[in-house]
Design a protein around this motif. Structure first.
Motif, short mmCIF file in Angstrom:
data_model
loop_
_atom_site.label_atom_id
_atom_site.label_comp_id
_atom_site.label_asym_id
_atom_site.label_seq_id
_atom_site.Cartn_x
_atom_site.Cartn_y
_atom_site.Cartn_z
N CYS A 108 0.86 -1.18 0.00
CA CYS A 108 0.00 0.00 0.00
C CYS A 108 0.89 1.23 0.00
CB CYS A 108 -0.92 0.04 1.21
SG CYS A 108 -2.26 -1.16 1.17
N GLU A 109 0.59 2.17 -0.88
CA GLU A 109 1.30 3.44 -0.96
C GLU A 109 0.35 4.54 -0.50
OE1 GLU A 109 2.38 3.44 -5.09
OE2 GLU A 109 4.11 2.15 -4.72
N ILE A 110 0.82 5.38 0.42
CA ILE A 110 -0.01 6.43 0.99
C ILE A 110 0.44 7.76 0.38
CG2 ILE A 110 -0.70 7.61 3.12
CD1 ILE A 110 0.69 4.09 3.27
N ALA A 111 -0.51 8.44 -0.26
CA ALA A 111 -0.22 9.73 -0.89
C ALA A 111 -1.32 10.72 -0.53
CB ALA A 111 -0.16 9.56 -2.42
N GLN A 112 -1.06 12.01 -0.72
CA GLN A 112 -2.08 13.01 -0.43
C GLN A 112 -3.34 12.78 -1.27
OE1 GLN A 112 0.23 16.72 -0.81
NE2 GLN A 112 -0.43 17.12 1.28
N GLN A 113 -3.18 12.21 -2.47
CA GLN A 113 -4.31 11.95 -3.35
C GLN A 113 -5.12 10.73 -2.93
OE1 GLN A 113 -1.10 12.13 -4.36
NE2 GLN A 113 -1.00 14.13 -5.32
N GLY A 114 -4.60 9.90 -2.02
CA GLY A 114 -5.30 8.70 -1.59
C GLY A 114 -4.34 7.55 -1.35
N VAL A 115 -4.91 6.36 -1.23
CA VAL A 115 -4.11 5.16 -0.97
C VAL A 115 -4.27 4.21 -2.15
CG1 VAL A 115 -3.82 3.16 0.56
CG2 VAL A 115 -4.37 5.41 1.53
N THR A 116 -3.16 3.65 -2.60
CA THR A 116 -3.16 2.66 -3.67
C THR A 116 -2.53 1.38 -3.12
OG1 THR A 116 -2.97 4.35 -5.38
CG2 THR A 116 -2.35 2.10 -6.00
N CYS A 117 -3.24 0.26 -3.28
CA CYS A 117 -2.74 -1.03 -2.81
C CYS A 117 -2.74 -2.02 -3.97
CB CYS A 117 -3.62 -1.56 -1.68
SG CYS A 117 -3.68 -0.49 -0.22
N PHE A 118 -1.74 -2.90 -3.99
CA PHE A 118 -1.63 -3.85 -5.08
C PHE A 118 -0.87 -5.09 -4.62
CE2 PHE A 118 1.53 -0.51 -5.30
CZ PHE A 118 2.72 -1.21 -5.37
N ASN A 119 -1.08 -6.19 -5.37
CA ASN A 119 -0.38 -7.44 -5.08
C ASN A 119 0.84 -7.55 -5.99
OD1 ASN A 119 -1.37 -8.34 -7.60
ND2 ASN A 119 -3.02 -9.54 -6.68
N ALA A 120 1.58 -8.65 -5.87
CA ALA A 120 2.81 -8.84 -6.64
C ALA A 120 2.55 -8.88 -8.14
CB ALA A 120 3.52 -10.11 -6.19
N GLY A 121 1.34 -9.27 -8.54
CA GLY A 121 0.98 -9.32 -9.95
C GLY A 121 0.56 -7.97 -10.52
N GLY A 122 0.49 -6.94 -9.68
CA GLY A 122 0.13 -5.61 -10.13
C GLY A 122 -1.36 -5.30 -10.09
N ALA A 123 -2.19 -6.25 -9.68
CA ALA A 123 -3.63 -6.00 -9.54
C ALA A 123 -3.86 -5.27 -8.22
CB ALA A 123 -4.40 -7.31 -9.55
N GLY A 124 -4.90 -4.43 -8.17
CA GLY A 124 -5.16 -3.74 -6.93
C GLY A 124 -6.28 -2.74 -7.02
N PHE A 125 -6.13 -1.66 -6.22
CA PHE A 125 -7.16 -0.62 -6.17
C PHE A 125 -6.53 0.69 -5.72
CE2 PHE A 125 -7.20 -2.66 -1.99
CZ PHE A 125 -7.12 -1.58 -1.12
N SER A 126 -7.23 1.76 -6.02
CA SER A 126 -6.89 3.07 -5.46
C SER A 126 -8.16 3.64 -4.85
CB SER A 126 -6.31 4.01 -6.52
OG SER A 126 -7.23 4.24 -7.54
N ILE A 127 -8.01 4.24 -3.69
CA ILE A 127 -9.16 4.77 -2.98
C ILE A 127 -8.84 6.19 -2.53
CG2 ILE A 127 -8.42 3.71 -0.79
CD1 ILE A 127 -11.45 3.14 -0.25
N ALA A 128 -9.74 7.10 -2.90
CA ALA A 128 -9.55 8.52 -2.61
C ALA A 128 -10.91 9.19 -2.51
CB ALA A 128 -8.72 9.18 -3.69
N ARG A 129 -10.94 10.34 -1.90
CA ARG A 129 -12.18 11.10 -1.74
C ARG A 129 -12.84 11.35 -3.11
NH1 ARG A 129 -13.42 14.25 2.75
NH2 ARG A 129 -11.24 14.07 3.36
N ALA A 130 -12.06 11.72 -4.11
CA ALA A 130 -12.61 12.08 -5.41
C ALA A 130 -12.98 10.87 -6.28
CB ALA A 130 -11.61 12.95 -6.18
N GLN A 131 -12.25 9.75 -6.14
CA GLN A 131 -12.49 8.61 -7.02
C GLN A 131 -11.94 7.34 -6.40
OE1 GLN A 131 -10.63 8.98 -10.85
NE2 GLN A 131 -11.83 7.34 -11.72
N GLN A 132 -12.65 6.23 -6.66
CA GLN A 132 -12.21 4.90 -6.25
C GLN A 132 -12.13 4.05 -7.52
OE1 GLN A 132 -15.63 5.89 -4.93
NE2 GLN A 132 -14.29 7.47 -4.12
N ALA A 133 -11.10 3.21 -7.62
CA ALA A 133 -10.92 2.40 -8.82
C ALA A 133 -10.29 1.07 -8.47
CB ALA A 133 -10.04 3.15 -9.82
N VAL A 134 -10.59 0.07 -9.29
CA VAL A 134 -9.93 -1.24 -9.19
C VAL A 134 -9.20 -1.48 -10.52
CG1 VAL A 134 -11.57 -2.17 -7.52
CG2 VAL A 134 -12.02 -2.47 -9.95
N PHE A 135 -8.10 -2.22 -10.42
CA PHE A 135 -7.32 -2.52 -11.62
C PHE A 135 -6.68 -3.88 -11.50
CE2 PHE A 135 -4.89 0.18 -8.72
CZ PHE A 135 -3.73 -0.54 -8.53
#
Length: 135
Positions: A108-135
């Motif tokens: 998990c990477e913590i940034a002012q824009q939100g938090v992004t978490c991912f597994n070793a394969g690069g799949a994950g999600f980003s969660i922020a006040r303005a937008q939430q996404a899965v990848f």
């Protein structure tokens, strides 16, 4: 990058360890996360205040929707979680912007824009006040 010596160790201004669980919150207090290692490995983040990106409420969801995202080590894509609980706890330690945490094969990477978490394969999600996404 934060490194920890043993599970069960509580570091001041660091994540809370309880067995194989790490819990933390972003400095804003708006995003809280839990990272689990072991047999039930998963990373999950919940957000309190947000503009919902996931608006198609699943018919089979009897709980809350759109405010919680997750990923497991073997997943090929992050996911929105239907839930009736939360990982938001006032005592979750704050992890400063610009830091990252690795636990249970996930990051998990913590940034002012939100938090992004991912597994070793690069799949994950980003969660922020303005937008939430899965990848």
């Amino acid at each position: 990058m934060l490194n920890y010596l043993t599970a069960g160790l509580l570091l001041a201004a660091g994540p809370v360890f309880a067995d194989d669980i790490v819990m933390f919150q972003a400095p804003s207090g708006n995003i809280h996360c839990m990272m689990i290692d072991g047999e039930y490995a998963e990373t999950r983040c919940d957000i309190r205040e947000f503009t919902p990106s996931f608006t198609d409420f699943p018919a089979d969801c009897e709980g809350d929707w759109g405010d919680s995202l997750g990923i497991s080590p073997g997943d090929r894509r992050g996911r929105a979680i239907c839930h009736g609980d939360t990982v938001m706890m006032q005592e979750n330690p704050v992890i400063g912007y610009g830091n990252s945490i690795e636990h249970g094969g996930m990051t998990c990477e913590i940034a002012q824009q939100g938090v992004t978490c991912f597994n070793a394969g690069g799949a994950g999600f980003s969660i922020a006040r303005a937008q939430q996404a899965v990848f």
